[in-house]
Design a protein around this motif. Structure first.
Motif, mmCIF file in Angstrom:
data_model
loop_
_atom_site.group_PDB
_atom_site.id
_atom_site.type_symbol
_atom_site.label_atom_id
_atom_site.label_comp_id
_atom_site.label_asym_id
_atom_site.label_seq_id
_atom_site.Cartn_x
_atom_site.Cartn_y
_atom_site.Cartn_z
ATOM 1 N N LYS A 47 -30.706 -24.551 19.308
ATOM 2 C CA LYS A 47 -30.034 -25.162 18.156
ATOM 3 C C LYS A 47 -29.578 -24.093 17.166
ATOM 4 C CE LYS A 47 -32.562 -29.541 18.459
ATOM 5 N NZ LYS A 47 -33.560 -30.423 17.803
ATOM 6 N N LEU A 48 -30.391 -23.062 17.010
ATOM 7 C CA LEU A 48 -30.032 -21.967 16.096
ATOM 8 C C LEU A 48 -28.852 -21.166 16.638
ATOM 9 C CD1 LEU A 48 -33.624 -20.771 15.125
ATOM 10 C CD2 LEU A 48 -31.949 -21.823 13.580
ATOM 11 N N LEU A 49 -28.759 -21.045 17.968
ATOM 12 C CA LEU A 49 -27.620 -20.348 18.584
ATOM 13 C C LEU A 49 -26.309 -21.078 18.289
ATOM 14 C CD1 LEU A 49 -29.054 -19.348 22.091
ATOM 15 C CD2 LEU A 49 -28.301 -17.787 20.294
ATOM 16 N N VAL A 50 -26.350 -22.405 18.362
ATOM 17 C CA VAL A 50 -25.161 -23.212 18.055
ATOM 18 C C VAL A 50 -24.757 -22.991 16.598
ATOM 19 C CG1 VAL A 50 -24.281 -25.562 17.806
ATOM 20 C CG2 VAL A 50 -25.646 -24.950 19.811
ATOM 21 N N LYS A 51 -25.730 -23.015 15.727
ATOM 22 C CA LYS A 51 -25.491 -22.814 14.291
ATOM 23 C C LYS A 51 -24.939 -21.412 14.036
ATOM 24 C CE LYS A 51 -27.915 -23.483 9.876
ATOM 25 N NZ LYS A 51 -29.238 -23.795 9.275
ATOM 26 N N PHE A 52 -25.482 -20.437 14.745
ATOM 27 C CA PHE A 52 -25.066 -19.049 14.593
ATOM 28 C C PHE A 52 -23.609 -18.865 15.010
ATOM 29 C CE2 PHE A 52 -24.699 -14.636 16.008
ATOM 30 C CZ PHE A 52 -25.286 -13.957 14.952
ATOM 31 N N LYS A 53 -23.236 -19.457 16.152
ATOM 32 C CA LYS A 53 -21.845 -19.345 16.628
ATOM 33 C C LYS A 53 -20.877 -19.961 15.625
ATOM 34 C CE LYS A 53 -18.498 -20.837 20.085
ATOM 35 N NZ LYS A 53 -17.622 -19.668 19.822
ATOM 36 N N THR A 54 -21.219 -21.134 15.105
ATOM 37 C CA THR A 54 -20.339 -21.816 14.148
ATOM 38 C C THR A 54 -20.076 -20.941 12.936
ATOM 39 O OG1 THR A 54 -21.182 -23.969 14.870
ATOM 40 C CG2 THR A 54 -20.037 -23.892 12.757
ATOM 41 N N LYS A 55 -21.138 -20.347 12.409
ATOM 42 C CA LYS A 55 -20.997 -19.490 11.223
ATOM 43 C C LYS A 55 -20.259 -18.191 11.548
ATOM 44 C CE LYS A 55 -24.842 -21.024 8.345
ATOM 45 N NZ LYS A 55 -23.981 -21.236 7.145
ATOM 46 N N LEU A 56 -20.564 -17.633 12.713
ATOM 47 C CA LEU A 56 -19.942 -16.361 13.099
ATOM 48 C C LEU A 56 -18.435 -16.511 13.259
ATOM 49 C CD1 LEU A 56 -20.731 -13.402 13.939
ATOM 50 C CD2 LEU A 56 -20.606 -14.224 16.302
ATOM 51 N N ASP A 57 -18.009 -17.571 13.920
ATOM 52 C CA ASP A 57 -16.576 -17.802 14.142
ATOM 53 C C ASP A 57 -15.851 -18.122 12.836
ATOM 54 O OD1 ASP A 57 -17.035 -17.350 16.789
ATOM 55 O OD2 ASP A 57 -16.893 -19.448 17.410
ATOM 56 N N LYS A 58 -16.527 -18.833 11.961
ATOM 57 C CA LYS A 58 -15.919 -19.167 10.671
ATOM 58 C C LYS A 58 -15.724 -17.916 9.822
ATOM 59 C CE LYS A 58 -16.458 -22.271 6.699
ATOM 60 N NZ LYS A 58 -17.312 -23.313 6.077
ATOM 61 N N ARG A 59 -16.697 -17.014 9.901
ATOM 62 C CA ARG A 59 -16.636 -15.786 9.093
ATOM 63 C C ARG A 59 -15.734 -14.737 9.744
ATOM 64 N NH1 ARG A 59 -16.175 -12.950 5.375
ATOM 65 N NH2 ARG A 59 -17.735 -11.909 4.109
#
Length: 254
Positions: A47-59
């Motif tokens: 679940k944290l990996l999904v959250k991490f990808k979302t933030k990484l791509d947005k930034r």
């Protein structure tokens, strides 16, 4: 009163005698419970990996392939699925290769994708997710989980500080926009005055100020992943090792 003490002692004696004859069963129950806790740790990391990808791509919106976006989310949510990327015509399978590419100083298209897949395959390797027979804690590999714990500490440091050959951050995470603008000007060997700082786009538009807090959400997510692996190691009777800042600077991915 003594009769009650005797009866109580007798009950305890019978109980422990019964336990002695079934020690292997009791041990098996404890191991199975530990395995259940470890599985929950792994699911938490997913679940944290999904959250991490979302933030990484947005930034870092220019650093990922939109065509692979859904596929990558799919392999993050389901460790039974795979997506292997190519680099210079070669299919990349090993998580260390993904991470080495993600942190290479030379130009790289879709850098985010290599990082997130490197993370994903590193986690699935450590937790042996392809082995459906991990029903007890003894069937987990302590060495693999210890490596994952160390690698996540290294990654948390590298994603914060690593730069490319042009002294630009590989990944924007904690930095404010005005800090990036300022650094770009400094890299051009321009003299900067306080007035110049006030005229930076992010400051001038009032989107940020010199007192704006840095974004620590990426570090928090990675720290939560590290904590989850620590829980797994403790469940296996292992003592997690904190590398410390002085150590992670010189480590490479294990």
């Amino acid at each position: 009163m003594r009769s009650w003490i005797y009866i109580f002692s007798l009950i305890l004696s019978i109980f422990f005698t019964g336990c002695a004859t079934n020690q292997s069963e009791v041990k098996s129950v404890f191991q199975t419970n530990a395995a259940s806790l470890i599985t929950k740790d792994q699911e938490r990391i997913q679940k944290l990996l999904v959250k991490f990808k979302t933030k990484l791509d947005k930034r870092n919106p220019k650093n990922f392939n939109t065509k692979n976006e859904k596929k990558i989310y799919s392999v993050l949510n389901d460790f039974n699925k795979k997506l292997l990327l190519k680099y210079q015509g070669k299919i990349i399978k090993d998580y260390k290769e993904y991470l080495e590419l993600a942190f290479s100083k030379t130009p790289l298209l879709n850098r985010n994708d290599y990082l997130i897949l490197g993370l994903r395959y590193m986690v699935s390797y450590a937790y042996d997710t392809e082995d459906i027979h991990n029903v007890t804690a003894l069937q987990y590999d302590k060495e693999k989980l210890s490596k994952l714990h160390k690698n996540l500490q290294i990654l948390r440091w590298k994603i914060k500080v690593d730069m490319d050959e042009n002294n630009k951050y590989l990944f924007l995470t904690w930095q404010n926009n005005w800090q990036i603008e300022l650094e770009t000007r400094l890299n051009l060997n321009k003299d900067i005055t306080y007035e110049d700082i006030q005229n930076l786009d992010s400051i001038k538009s009032n989107k940020e100020s010199l007192y704006s807090h840095s974004n620590f959400s990426f570090e928090v997510i990675l720290t939560q992943m590290i904590d989850a692996v620590e829980n797994s190691l403790i469940a296996l009777g292992e003592e997690p090792i904190d590398l410390g800042v002085s150590a992670v600077k010189f480590f490479i991915f294990l």
